[in-house]
Design an enzyme around this catalytic site. Sequence first.
Site, PDB file in Angstrom:
ATOM      1  CB  SER A 275      -0.963  -0.067   1.183  1.00  0.00           C
ATOM      2  OG  SER A 275      -2.107   0.659   0.898  1.00  0.00           O
ATOM      3  CE  LYS A 279       0.198   5.346  -1.906  1.00  0.00           C
ATOM      4  NZ  LYS A 279      -0.781   4.688  -2.687  1.00  0.00           N
ATOM      5  CD1 TRP A 366      -7.785   3.398  -2.233  1.00  0.00           C
ATOM      6  CD2 TRP A 366      -9.361   4.609  -3.244  1.00  0.00           C
ATOM      7  NE1 TRP A 366      -7.674   4.690  -1.780  1.00  0.00           N
ATOM      8  CE2 TRP A 366      -8.632   5.462  -2.382  1.00  0.00           C
ATOM      9  CE3 TRP A 366     -10.413   5.158  -3.992  1.00  0.00           C
ATOM     10  CZ2 TRP A 366      -8.908   6.823  -2.246  1.00  0.00           C
ATOM     11  CZ3 TRP A 366     -10.693   6.515  -3.860  1.00  0.00           C
ATOM     12  CH2 TRP A 366      -9.934   7.324  -2.989  1.00  0.00           C
ATOM     13  CG  HIS A 416      -5.677  -2.514   0.071  1.00  0.00           C
ATOM     14  ND1 HIS A 416      -4.899  -2.101  -0.987  1.00  0.00           N
ATOM     15  CD2 HIS A 416      -5.199  -1.871   1.162  1.00  0.00           C
ATOM     16  CE1 HIS A 416      -3.987  -1.239  -0.541  1.00  0.00           C
ATOM     17  NE2 HIS A 416      -4.157  -1.084   0.760  1.00  0.00           N
TER      18      HIS A 416
HETATM   19  C1  GCU Z   1      -5.336   4.908   1.554  1.00  0.00           C
HETATM   20  C2  GCU Z   1      -4.683   5.689   0.439  1.00  0.00           C
HETATM   21  C3  GCU Z   1      -3.847   4.777  -0.466  1.00  0.00           C
HETATM   22  C4  GCU Z   1      -2.884   3.970   0.376  1.00  0.00           C
HETATM   23  C5  GCU Z   1      -3.615   3.251   1.492  1.00  0.00           C
HETATM   24  C6  GCU Z   1      -2.716   2.557   2.513  1.00  0.00           C
HETATM   25  O1  GCU Z   1      -6.267   4.033   1.025  1.00  0.00           O
HETATM   26  O2  GCU Z   1      -5.700   6.332  -0.277  1.00  0.00           O
HETATM   27  O3  GCU Z   1      -3.120   5.545  -1.409  1.00  0.00           O
HETATM   28  O4  GCU Z   1      -2.174   3.067  -0.439  1.00  0.00           O
HETATM   29  O5  GCU Z   1      -4.359   4.184   2.253  1.00  0.00           O
HETATM   30  O6  GCU Z   1      -1.541   2.824   2.586  1.00  0.00           O
HETATM   31  O7  GCU Z   1      -3.249   1.775   3.277  1.00  0.00           O
END
Ligand code: GCU
Length: 438
Positions: A275, A279, A366, A416
């Site tokens: 998540s 990144k 998402w 997710h």
């Molecule tokens: C939120 C955010 C995402 C991210 C995620 C996480 O959903 O919008 O960009 O990847 O949190 O890190 O759990």
Amino acid sequence: MLTSLGDAGALGGLAILFLAGVTFLADSASASSWRPNYDESKVPSYTLPDPLEMKGGGNVADAEAWRTRRRSEIVELFRKHVYGRAPGKPEGMTFKTFDLEPKALDGKATRKQVTVSVTGKPDSPSMDILMYLPNRAKKPVPVFVLLNFQGNHSIHPDPGIKLSTSWISKNYEGVVNNRATEACRGKAQSRFPVEKILERGYGLATIYYGDIDPDFHDGFKNGVHGALDKPRQGERPPDAWGAIGAWAWGLSRALDYFETDRDVDAKRVIVLGHSRLGKTSLWAGACDERFAIVISNDSGCGGAALSRRAFGETVERINANFPHWFCGNFKKYNDREGDLPVDQHMLIALIAPRPVYVASAEEDRWADPHGEFLAALHASPVYRLLGTEGLPTTQMPQVNQPVMGTIGYHIRTGRHDLTEYDWQRYMDFADKHLRGKP
Ligand code: GCU
């Protein structure tokens, strides 16, 4: 204001939108009416920037031109427009092993815990690295390194793990007044199949991401920003590093430590992240070529997903909900993704020719699974220029049908999350590339 939604992504896209709407209604009028696009036919038409076209025109002729010119041009574009500029290795950094248990987990592992003090001074921020190394494997061992969301103590119930004393989001079970309690032990263990990792002969190293930079917007005063940023006169520069830049920087400092540990094969370190931390692993792997393999798990917008598709989470939403993650310049691209001089396929291309794996989850709309696949696909020309195969398909695979070239990809069933299925595929991928297994 607390802008962290914790690992809210685990709740799925709509829930996040709801949470985001509630949390940010006050300062973002449009947040209440905005709806993510989940309709493939409504994806805007777009043209991706070509990773193999030099700034000022002309194609990258060969591997040499990629390595000496184009690669650094692209790193610079990501620094300037997306993640910001991080400092190098700090002078004075120290490593202190405060725990060494050779018979941890019923004798299966050696547990080590090491404090990295960023400046070595008493007021320095510090991060604790927790490591489990398989006792049965020949040393030095290849190691998976990943940041965690809830503190090192959350990854396994092992009572020997130091309970974190850092700020932790109160959204997590057992956290009281933003501090961990004994009730927090092992709460994230489903994401860390430690014994399974050891069985396959890999070591595991993890660090609480909040040790490096707490995940809320405080004007970049706490964490490593506070310690390492130059004293400010007025505004921070628009290309100053954000939180993702700081977390990625922390992963490189862990690698600095691994280079000093004789039990770890620092040339076979696999950086993984889920998540927001996916990144982070991509950016860490792009910046630091010492990482042997890079893995992105459900990283979505600002990670593996193409920004120009604006499917699910968009640049505008991520900047509104998490203003501290990226650099100031990234906000210029709110609702103007087409003007970005890069897209996320170029981030993946920066990892070439090293193996990279991108993974998605079917219900994680998402994060735009199709956009994650396309970014992996469009990084392939750079891999091929460098003499490796890239992604071995042009068609998005069916669920639970991983493909593994030098670029790997899977979309698994489910939501997710970072699951044992994901881990087993990452270990298959590491076996293939680091141990020559078919
Ligand atoms: C939120 C955010 C995402 C991210 C995620 C996480 O959903 O919008 O960009 O990847 O949190 O890190 O759990």
